[in-house]
Scaffold this active site. Structure first.
Site, PDB file in Angstrom:
ATOM      1  N   ARG A  90      34.981  17.384  35.554  1.00 29.59           N
ATOM      2  CA  ARG A  90      34.108  16.892  36.628  1.00 29.59           C
ATOM      3  C   ARG A  90      34.871  16.593  37.905  1.00 29.59           C
ATOM      4  NH1 ARG A  90      31.916  12.410  32.752  1.00 29.59           N
ATOM      5  NH2 ARG A  90      34.136  12.515  32.463  1.00 29.59           N
ATOM      6  N   SER A 128      28.337  10.070  29.980  1.00 29.64           N
ATOM      7  CA  SER A 128      27.536   9.354  28.975  1.00 29.64           C
ATOM      8  C   SER A 128      27.584   7.852  29.253  1.00 29.64           C
ATOM      9  CB  SER A 128      28.090   9.624  27.569  1.00 29.64           C
ATOM     10  OG  SER A 128      28.007  10.986  27.262  1.00 29.64           O
TER      11      SER A 128
END
Ligand code: PNS
Length: 167
Positions: A90, A128
């Site tokens: 990311r 998450s």
């Protein structure tokens, strides 16, 4: 490319994970999404629940299967005869850890290669942990996870009697 493993904790699965799964399934013939069963890490969802949510969201992709493993990833990969690991990246902050893992895995088994797939722009902030944080305080996380997962998280937090808070 033939077969690959996309491993992770997936606690829970996010739209960022799903994006990697989709894009990867277009590149490899068979993709195994593998959930780590780690008794040392307290998870919100059990391995069974995480496998279930992954099965639901990957149902539209016929070349994707879902499995779980414990122990070393390279041992699992070797056992399954899969020699390619796909990881999502990311941001630069992910890089150092992932680089270390990839090198450790290569040291343990030089036959298994790791490839990194850059996240789509929209999901570069998403994890998450962010989803759990927003959900636990009653914020709107409907854009962050697939609808099936959204329902499972809602149920989980309503069962645990978590107080709602508007942001
Ligand atoms: O979604 P995550 O938590 O970033 O996934 C991390 C995962 C499951 C890919 C990683 O922790 C892993 O492979 N664990 C298994 C143990 C292992 O093989 N570690 C690498 C060698 S030190």
């Amino acid at each position: 490319m033939d077969k690959a493993i996309y491993p992770g904790s997936f606690d829970p699965v996010t739209n960022g994970h799903l994006d990697i799964i989709k894009r990867c399934s277009e590149i490899v013939k068979e993709l195994t999404v593998a959930v780590l069963e780690n008794p040392r890490k307290k998870a919100l969802f059990s391995v069974e629940e995480r496998v279930e949510m992954l099965k639901r969201i990957t149902a539209p992709f016929p070349n994707v299967t879902v499995d779980y493993f414990s122990g070393l990833l390279i041992d699992y990969a070797q056992k399954k005869n899969i020699f390619l690991i796909i990881k999502g990246l990311r941001a630069i902050s992910d890089f150092e850890f992932e680089f270390q893992m990839a090198l450790a895995n290569r040291k343990l088994n030089p036959n298994i290669e790791t490839l990194f797939m850059m996240t789509s722009n929209n999901y570069s902030y998403l994890s998450s942990s962010i989803v759990k944080e927003v959900a636990s305080f009653g914020g709107d996380f409907s854009d962050l996870v697939p609808p099936e997962v959204y329902e499972m998280i809602k149920r989980k937090f309503s069962k645990s009697g978590c107080k709602k808070r508007s942001f």
